[in-house]
Scaffold this motif. Structure first.
Motif, short mmCIF file in Angstrom:
data_model
loop_
_atom_site.label_atom_id
_atom_site.label_comp_id
_atom_site.label_asym_id
_atom_site.label_seq_id
_atom_site.Cartn_x
_atom_site.Cartn_y
_atom_site.Cartn_z
N THR A 140 29.43 34.65 47.80
CA THR A 140 28.00 34.93 47.87
C THR A 140 27.54 35.97 46.86
O THR A 140 26.36 36.00 46.51
CB THR A 140 27.61 35.36 49.29
OG1 THR A 140 28.43 36.45 49.69
CG2 THR A 140 27.77 34.22 50.27
N ASN A 141 28.43 36.85 46.41
CA ASN A 141 27.97 37.85 45.44
C ASN A 141 27.63 37.22 44.09
O ASN A 141 26.79 37.75 43.35
CB ASN A 141 29.03 38.96 45.28
CG ASN A 141 28.82 40.07 46.29
OD1 ASN A 141 27.69 40.43 46.60
ND2 ASN A 141 29.91 40.61 46.81
N TYR A 142 28.27 36.12 43.76
CA TYR A 142 27.85 35.40 42.55
C TYR A 142 26.44 34.85 42.73
O TYR A 142 25.61 34.91 41.82
CB TYR A 142 28.81 34.24 42.25
CG TYR A 142 30.17 34.65 41.77
CD1 TYR A 142 30.39 35.01 40.45
CD2 TYR A 142 31.26 34.67 42.64
CE1 TYR A 142 31.66 35.38 40.00
CE2 TYR A 142 32.52 35.03 42.21
CZ TYR A 142 32.72 35.38 40.88
OH TYR A 142 33.97 35.74 40.45
N TYR A 143 26.16 34.30 43.89
CA TYR A 143 24.85 33.74 44.15
C TYR A 143 23.76 34.81 44.14
O TYR A 143 22.71 34.65 43.53
CB TYR A 143 24.83 33.00 45.50
CG TYR A 143 25.56 31.69 45.51
CD1 TYR A 143 25.00 30.55 44.91
CD2 TYR A 143 26.80 31.56 46.12
CE1 TYR A 143 25.67 29.34 44.93
CE2 TYR A 143 27.47 30.35 46.14
CZ TYR A 143 26.90 29.24 45.55
OH TYR A 143 27.56 28.03 45.57
N SER A 144 24.00 35.92 44.84
CA SER A 144 22.97 36.97 44.88
C SER A 144 22.79 37.61 43.50
O SER A 144 21.67 38.01 43.15
CB SER A 144 23.32 38.03 45.92
OG SER A 144 24.49 38.74 45.58
N ALA A 145 23.86 37.69 42.71
CA ALA A 145 23.73 38.22 41.35
C ALA A 145 22.84 37.33 40.51
O ALA A 145 21.99 37.81 39.74
CB ALA A 145 25.11 38.37 40.71
N LEU A 146 23.02 36.02 40.63
CA LEU A 146 22.20 35.08 39.86
C LEU A 146 20.77 35.03 40.36
O LEU A 146 19.82 34.97 39.58
CB LEU A 146 22.81 33.68 39.92
CG LEU A 146 24.04 33.42 39.05
CD1 LEU A 146 24.63 32.05 39.36
CD2 LEU A 146 23.67 33.50 37.57
N MET A 231 28.41 31.01 34.39
CA MET A 231 27.08 31.50 34.00
C MET A 231 26.85 32.92 34.51
O MET A 231 26.28 33.76 33.82
CB MET A 231 26.01 30.56 34.52
CG MET A 231 25.96 29.20 33.82
SD MET A 231 24.79 28.06 34.60
CE MET A 231 23.24 28.90 34.30
N ALA A 232 27.30 33.19 35.74
CA ALA A 232 27.16 34.54 36.29
C ALA A 232 27.95 35.54 35.47
O ALA A 232 27.49 36.66 35.19
CB ALA A 232 27.61 34.56 37.75
N ILE A 233 29.17 35.16 35.07
CA ILE A 233 30.01 36.05 34.27
C ILE A 233 29.38 36.29 32.91
O ILE A 233 29.30 37.42 32.42
CB ILE A 233 31.42 35.46 34.13
CG1 ILE A 233 32.12 35.47 35.49
CG2 ILE A 233 32.24 36.25 33.11
CD1 ILE A 233 33.43 34.72 35.52
N LEU A 234 28.88 35.23 32.27
CA LEU A 234 28.24 35.39 30.97
C LEU A 234 27.00 36.26 31.06
O LEU A 234 26.74 37.09 30.19
CB LEU A 234 27.85 34.01 30.41
CG LEU A 234 28.98 33.14 29.87
CD1 LEU A 234 28.43 31.78 29.45
CD2 LEU A 234 29.69 33.81 28.70
N GLY A 235 26.25 36.08 32.16
CA GLY A 235 25.05 36.89 32.33
C GLY A 235 25.37 38.36 32.46
O GLY A 235 24.66 39.22 31.93
N SER A 236 26.47 38.70 33.15
CA SER A 236 26.84 40.10 33.30
C SER A 236 27.27 40.71 31.97
O SER A 236 27.19 41.91 31.78
CB SER A 236 27.98 40.23 34.33
OG SER A 236 29.20 39.75 33.79
N GLU A 237 27.74 39.86 31.06
CA GLU A 237 28.18 40.35 29.76
C GLU A 237 27.06 40.35 28.71
O GLU A 237 27.28 40.66 27.55
CB GLU A 237 29.34 39.48 29.26
CG GLU A 237 30.59 39.59 30.13
CD GLU A 237 31.66 38.58 29.75
OE1 GLU A 237 31.33 37.67 28.97
OE2 GLU A 237 32.79 38.70 30.25
N GLY A 238 25.85 39.96 29.14
CA GLY A 238 24.72 39.94 28.24
C GLY A 238 24.65 38.77 27.30
O GLY A 238 23.86 38.76 26.35
#
Length: 244
Positions: A140-146, A231-238
């Motif tokens: 769920t933390n991936y979902y809430s992050a996105l 996508m969540a990982i890429l988003g965290s890396e900018g």
């Protein structure tokens, strides 16, 4: 200090290792540890050499330090459970015999506690990686992050429904700069932090916190598709997210 009415029931996984290191640093030690033995069909911790020590709010966290080593250092008595299946009758009998009334649970991933264990006379304290009651289920933390740009952890007493137990505490956390470490590092640190908050409140008040919010029914989240996780990982890396 050891908390006389709290035991830890766990596998030798990264989550339990994180919990014990947080307990040690915060001086909130369970008074016994029952370790579920590994099995070929279980979820073993990563092999040594794959995860490096990281900085946590309480100090250093080394994902590769085993449970027996940590318990020996902390002075927590420990033993292995009869079998690896937490719900097996032999384990239910052993847990029912424990002097402690509350068990912090950090077993093999994806295993639900069944009615025979949940009704053996003990309460099971579980730290969920997500913001309850909104984010039930898995990853769920991936979902809430996105969706909302935050991560979270919630502590509850387990019951027979998925993530429907009484919510004792919940906290939000900033999305980590490197989401690739979410599963083994950040998620476990978030859970350990909120769990320590609940244990500290228990020690101070000699009771357990009242539920902070009604755990209303919501749709559960399931294991995130690898593409969305990427996508969540890429988003965290900018990075720019790929478009179809």
């Amino acid at each position: 200090m050891q908390i006389s009415d709290v035991a830890l029931v766990c596998a030798d996984n990264v989550r339990a290792r994180c919990y014990v290191q947080a307990f040690m640093a915060r001086k909130l030690l369970p008074s016994f540890c029952l370790i579920l033995p590994a099995a070929e069909s279980g979820n073993p911790a990563p092999e040594r050499g794959l995860l490096s020590p990281v900085q946590a709010p309480w100090g250093g966290f080394d994902p590769e330090r085993g449970i027996r080593e940590l318990c020996a250092e902390a002075g927590i008595p420990c033993e292995f459970a009869p079998v690896h299946d937490i719900n097996a009758p032999e384990n239910v009998r052993r847990i029912a015999e424990l002097a402690q009334q509350v068990c912090v649970y950090a077993g093999f991933g994806g295993v639900m506690l069944r009615a025979n264990l949940l009704h053996c006379g003990k309460k099971f304290l579980h730290a969920h990686g997500g913001w309850l009651p909104d984010y039930k289920g898995s990853t769920t933390n991936y979902y809430s992050a996105l969706q909302e740009n935050f991560c979270a952890a919630s502590v509850m007493f387990l019951n027979e429904e998925i993530d429907r137990g009484a919510i004792l505490c919940r906290r939000r956390f900033a999305v980590p700069a490197d989401m690739s470490l979410m599963d083994y590092v950040h998620d476990n640190i978030f859970r350990a932090e909120v769990l320590c908050e609940v244990l500290a409140a228990h020690v101070e008040s000699k009771g357990w916190p009242e539920p902070v919010i009604e755990n209303t029914p919501t749709n559960p989240y399931f294991v995130m598709h690898p593409l969305l996780r990427h996508m969540a990982i890429l988003g965290s890396e900018g990075a720019d997210w790929p478009c179809a």
